[in-house]
Design an enzyme around this catalytic site. Structure first.
Site, PDB file in Angstrom:
ATOM      1  N   GLY A 111       1.096  -2.956  -6.361  1.00 32.72           N
ATOM      2  CA  GLY A 111       1.139  -1.737  -5.951  1.00 32.72           C
ATOM      3  C   GLY A 111      -0.104  -1.013  -5.993  1.00 32.72           C
ATOM      4  O   GLY A 111      -1.086  -1.270  -5.198  1.00 32.72           O
ATOM      5  N   GLY A 112      -0.462  -0.158  -6.957  1.00 35.37           N
ATOM      6  CA  GLY A 112      -1.645   0.633  -7.067  1.00 35.37           C
ATOM      7  C   GLY A 112      -2.957  -0.181  -7.037  1.00 35.37           C
ATOM      8  O   GLY A 112      -3.990   0.317  -6.615  1.00 35.37           O
ATOM      9  N   HIS A 140      12.779  -2.570  -1.514  1.00 33.60           N
ATOM     10  CA  HIS A 140      12.030  -2.045  -2.507  1.00 33.60           C
ATOM     11  C   HIS A 140      12.654  -0.965  -3.284  1.00 33.60           C
ATOM     12  O   HIS A 140      13.472  -0.166  -2.647  1.00 33.60           O
ATOM     13  CB  HIS A 140      10.696  -1.622  -2.045  1.00 33.60           C
ATOM     14  CG  HIS A 140       9.685  -1.183  -3.163  1.00 33.60           C
ATOM     15  ND1 HIS A 140       9.802  -0.137  -3.920  1.00 33.60           N
ATOM     16  CD2 HIS A 140       8.736  -1.995  -3.316  1.00 33.60           C
ATOM     17  CE1 HIS A 140       8.813  -0.240  -4.809  1.00 33.60           C
ATOM     18  NE2 HIS A 140       8.060  -1.227  -4.656  1.00 33.60           N
ATOM     19  N   GLY A 158       4.642   1.657 -11.251  1.00 34.68           N
ATOM     20  CA  GLY A 158       3.743   2.863 -11.061  1.00 34.68           C
ATOM     21  C   GLY A 158       3.499   3.587 -12.599  1.00 34.68           C
ATOM     22  O   GLY A 158       2.955   4.645 -12.675  1.00 34.68           O
ATOM     23  N   TRP A 199       0.760  -1.232  -0.106  1.00 32.11           N
ATOM     24  CA  TRP A 199      -0.016  -0.070   0.077  1.00 32.11           C
ATOM     25  C   TRP A 199       0.666   1.290  -0.003  1.00 32.11           C
ATOM     26  O   TRP A 199       0.455   2.271  -0.015  1.00 32.11           O
ATOM     27  CB  TRP A 199      -1.010   0.006   1.135  1.00 32.11           C
ATOM     28  CG  TRP A 199      -1.958  -0.861   1.014  1.00 32.11           C
ATOM     29  CD1 TRP A 199      -2.286  -1.922   0.113  1.00 32.11           C
ATOM     30  CD2 TRP A 199      -2.891  -1.235   1.944  1.00 32.11           C
ATOM     31  NE1 TRP A 199      -3.323  -2.735   0.445  1.00 32.11           N
ATOM     32  CE2 TRP A 199      -3.875  -2.271   1.635  1.00 32.11           C
ATOM     33  CE3 TRP A 199      -3.274  -0.684   3.223  1.00 32.11           C
ATOM     34  CZ2 TRP A 199      -4.629  -2.738   2.235  1.00 32.11           C
ATOM     35  CZ3 TRP A 199      -4.322  -1.215   4.221  1.00 32.11           C
ATOM     36  CH2 TRP A 199      -5.238  -2.441   3.538  1.00 32.11           C
ATOM     37  N   SER A 242       3.248  -2.730 -12.013  1.00 33.05           N
ATOM     38  CA  SER A 242       2.230  -2.433 -12.816  1.00 33.05           C
ATOM     39  C   SER A 242       1.109  -3.719 -12.948  1.00 33.05           C
ATOM     40  O   SER A 242       0.649  -3.922 -14.135  1.00 33.05           O
ATOM     41  CB  SER A 242       2.205  -1.669 -14.175  1.00 33.05           C
ATOM     42  OG  SER A 242       2.752  -0.398 -13.997  1.00 33.05           O
ATOM     43  N   GLU A 274      11.043  -6.764  -9.546  1.00 32.63           N
ATOM     44  CA  GLU A 274      10.085  -5.645  -9.876  1.00 32.63           C
ATOM     45  C   GLU A 274      11.010  -4.672 -10.705  1.00 32.63           C
ATOM     46  O   GLU A 274      12.000  -3.945 -10.264  1.00 32.63           O
ATOM     47  CB  GLU A 274       9.876  -4.538  -8.627  1.00 32.63           C
ATOM     48  CG  GLU A 274       8.843  -5.508  -7.955  1.00 32.63           C
ATOM     49  CD  GLU A 274       8.164  -4.371  -6.915  1.00 32.63           C
ATOM     50  OE1 GLU A 274       7.097  -4.243  -6.772  1.00 32.63           O
ATOM     51  OE2 GLU A 274       8.974  -3.647  -6.294  1.00 32.63           O
TER      52      GLU A 274
END
Length: 250
Positions: free
Chosen positions: A234-235, A95, A173, A10, A213, A167
């Site tokens: 993520g989002g 990260h 993102g 988050w 993504s 990642e």
């Protein structure tokens, strides 16, 4: 058999109230998870409230960071025992945003990973290349070097507790995603590196997630790849409907 792990990162989103609303919505649509794991990694401020909601549920809890000491005069930091005490089972380590914005080195990531393991947490250690590195043909050596550095002095008997998240930095993102074939190729290279370090039997047990993504419309194809064992989301994990669709990939 590697049990797929879907983790929602988050980042710096969700107040306590927003976090509890989201978790209630997730629990309402989650159902039983017999063949996969799902966790959420809220900001530190929401961990206690979320821990209370997910206790005795199929949804697990992780943190986004830790400091690699059990206690001490480290203003603003959070220790592994504090995370265990609050109910975390997982913690995200290294990260790309931590590496980029806070200068975390490979050596510091390794310290964090070993500290997590020492206190019974399962680290999700992130690796990935930038767009210039990929364009220069350096993606695989960059990523496998990060894997080797992160796992320095980690004994074979601890590897069952380690999760690796690939990642690609250029995909985080941005809406861009590595193609399933490109992601699979990197995951296979990571597993080959694990085999060099620990042997093929242990390498075959380590879960390797894809992040960058991840969305409802690409999760099925990503998860169909033989070396992709989950997703670090993520989002799309910030809304119940999209995250539930990802958790319930086909």
């Amino acid at each position: 058999m590697r049990i797929p792990l879907i983790a929602g990162n988050w980042k710096m989103y969700k107040t306590v109230g927003e976090a509890t609303t989201l978790v209630r919505d997730l629990l309402a649509g989650l159902g039983e998870l017999s063949d996969r794991e799902a966790i959420v990694c809220p900001p530190f401020t929401a961990l206690a409230a979320v821990a209370a909601l997910v206790a005795d549920s199929p949804l697990g809890l992780g943190a986004q960071n830790l400091y690699p000491e059990a206690q001490g005069a480290f203003t603003g930091e959070v220790s592994p025992p504090m995370l265990v005490d609050i109910g975390c089972r997982y913690v995200i380590i290294g990260h790309s945003e931590r590496r980029q914005y806070f200068g975390e080195s490979d050596a510091f990531v390794n310290r964090k990973l070993r500290a997590a393991l020492a206190h019974g947490l399962r680290p999700i250690v992130c690796v990935g290349e930038s767009k210039p590195q990929r364009d220069a043909g350096q993606a695989e050596p960059i990523v496998t070097a990060q894997v080797r550095a992160a796992l320095l002095e980690v004994p074979p008997d601890q590897m069952a507790n380690v999760v690796i998240a690939y990642e690609p930095i250029w995909a985080i993102g941005t809406g861009d995603t590595a193609t399933p074939a490109d992601a699979q190729a990197m995951h296979a290279a990571i597993r080959a590196t694990l085999a060099e370090l620990y042997g093929s039997e242990i390498a075959a047990t380590v879960r390797i997630q894809y992040g960058g993504s991840v969305k409802p419309d690409n999760i099925d194809e990503l998860m169909a790849q033989p070396d992709i064992d989950g997703a670090l989301v993520g989002g799309a994990s910030l809304q119940a409907a999209s995250f539930l669709r990802i958790i319930h990939y086909q």
